[in-house]
Design an enzyme around this catalytic site. Sequence first.
Site, short mmCIF file in Angstrom:
data_model
loop_
_atom_site.label_atom_id
_atom_site.label_comp_id
_atom_site.label_asym_id
_atom_site.label_seq_id
_atom_site.Cartn_x
_atom_site.Cartn_y
_atom_site.Cartn_z
N LYS A 70 -18.81 15.83 -13.64
CA LYS A 70 -18.88 16.16 -14.53
C LYS A 70 -19.88 16.43 -16.23
CE LYS A 70 -14.23 16.75 -15.33
NZ LYS A 70 -12.39 16.96 -16.03
N ASP A 107 -10.17 21.63 -20.35
CA ASP A 107 -9.65 21.13 -20.79
C ASP A 107 -8.92 20.85 -21.49
OD1 ASP A 107 -9.76 19.93 -18.03
OD2 ASP A 107 -11.40 18.28 -18.45
P1 NAP Z 1 -11.67 7.62 -18.14
O1 NAP Z 1 -13.25 8.22 -18.61
O2 NAP Z 1 -11.96 6.71 -17.28
O3 NAP Z 1 -11.23 7.05 -19.79
C1 NAP Z 1 -10.05 6.52 -19.24
C2 NAP Z 1 -8.99 6.01 -20.22
O4 NAP Z 1 -8.36 4.55 -19.85
C3 NAP Z 1 -10.30 4.32 -21.45
O5 NAP Z 1 -9.81 4.80 -22.73
C4 NAP Z 1 -9.65 3.26 -20.80
O6 NAP Z 1 -10.17 2.20 -21.93
C5 NAP Z 1 -8.17 3.37 -20.58
N1 NAP Z 1 -8.13 1.91 -19.99
C6 NAP Z 1 -8.10 2.58 -18.41
N2 NAP Z 1 -7.32 1.21 -18.52
C7 NAP Z 1 -6.95 0.52 -19.22
C8 NAP Z 1 -6.08 -0.44 -19.45
N3 NAP Z 1 -5.65 -1.05 -18.54
N4 NAP Z 1 -5.46 -1.05 -20.78
C9 NAP Z 1 -6.01 -0.11 -21.73
N5 NAP Z 1 -6.48 0.96 -21.93
C10 NAP Z 1 -7.35 1.49 -20.35
O7 NAP Z 1 -10.86 8.90 -17.87
P2 NAP Z 1 -10.01 9.74 -17.89
O8 NAP Z 1 -11.43 10.96 -17.17
O9 NAP Z 1 -10.54 10.55 -19.46
O10 NAP Z 1 -8.82 10.35 -17.55
C11 NAP Z 1 -7.60 9.68 -18.05
C12 NAP Z 1 -6.13 10.15 -17.64
O11 NAP Z 1 -6.15 11.43 -17.97
C13 NAP Z 1 -6.59 9.91 -16.17
O12 NAP Z 1 -4.81 9.38 -16.26
C14 NAP Z 1 -6.66 11.66 -15.91
O13 NAP Z 1 -5.72 11.78 -14.85
C15 NAP Z 1 -5.88 11.92 -16.97
N6 NAP Z 1 -6.11 13.46 -16.73
C16 NAP Z 1 -5.45 14.73 -16.93
C17 NAP Z 1 -5.73 15.64 -16.90
C18 NAP Z 1 -4.81 16.53 -17.46
O14 NAP Z 1 -5.00 17.87 -16.32
N7 NAP Z 1 -2.88 16.47 -17.35
C19 NAP Z 1 -7.34 16.06 -17.28
C20 NAP Z 1 -8.14 15.02 -17.31
C21 NAP Z 1 -7.54 13.73 -17.04
P3 NAP Z 1 -11.76 1.48 -21.93
O15 NAP Z 1 -12.49 2.70 -23.02
O16 NAP Z 1 -11.01 0.34 -22.82
O17 NAP Z 1 -11.85 1.55 -20.45
#
Ligand code: NAP
Length: 277
Positions: A70, A107
Amino acid sequence: MTDKKVPLAAVIGHPIAHSRSPQLHGYWLRRYAIRGHYIPMDVAPDNLENVIRMLPTLGFVGVNVTIPHKEAVLKLADLVTDRARLIGAANTLVFRKDGKIHADNTDGYGFVQNLAQSAPKWDPKAGPALVLGAGGAARAVLASLLDVGVPEILLTNRTRERAEALKADFGDKITIVDWVQAGNAMEGANTVVNTTSLGMIGHPEMRVPLDALAPGMVVSDLVYAPLQTKLLRAATEAGATPVDGLGMLLHQAVPAFERWFGIRPEVDDALRAAVLR
Ligand code: NAP
């Protein structure tokens, strides 16, 4: 022989097998009787530029882009929308007839449209929002919440530095809250959004205390596998309005489908059912 008039589109990621986008766009193509195709494509980072440059020559009108490409696609695009630039990532490319590559990020649009459809009484201006998480999805959520006039955003993340980096990009309306205070920060929030992967299948469960959830709040979880998360169950029990993450996925696809195939598609229960099958 390839019929050049059949528009082709794809979702590019690495891995890609988990993506629901082929079901989603495939449903719309059938529903609107469009002679087009939408396929998943597993493209390793080393191959990204070659593939993106080649696809228009093969009849592709555009692609969706997912993890881990992305951010990288912004450098390959000739035109980048303001919102994609602000978010620092694109999820939709359009291969224009003049040969230029147009990059957008839908998004945040999908996030807000989903709230508007699923919680029609939601007034973003009525009070602060609490956003959990500071990853890629959080950037899109912050941009769109500010765009619709949320007066203040409390942002909390396990790794505080990532939240501080977002505040530096998104400005004074963001207040950072320590991760250990996330539960307390829900008190008085008008909107609560989980953008972390907590609660997703294969990831740890959310441990943030949820007893401050209350009637009148709109509570959105971006996680959509499972559809009913612990956060959304707690929101329902507290009398708040729960909004699941599948709707965001469906709505973010609308502008892309319209640009590629020329019809603005509907997001409705039949689409949800088709994508969940
Ligand atoms: P990302 O960039 O990898 O960010 C992950 C986030 O989750 C970070 O804030 C991370 O915190 C936190 N996290 C991970 N493990 C954790 C834990 N054990 N305890 C506390 N915080 C934790 O991922 P992303 O792309 O933003 O996606 C995040 C979620 O949104 C995913 O589940 C994805 O499937 C969902 N999503 C959904 C849509 C939709 O259309 N519905 C679109 C995009 C994403 P740290 O910074 O501390 O690691």
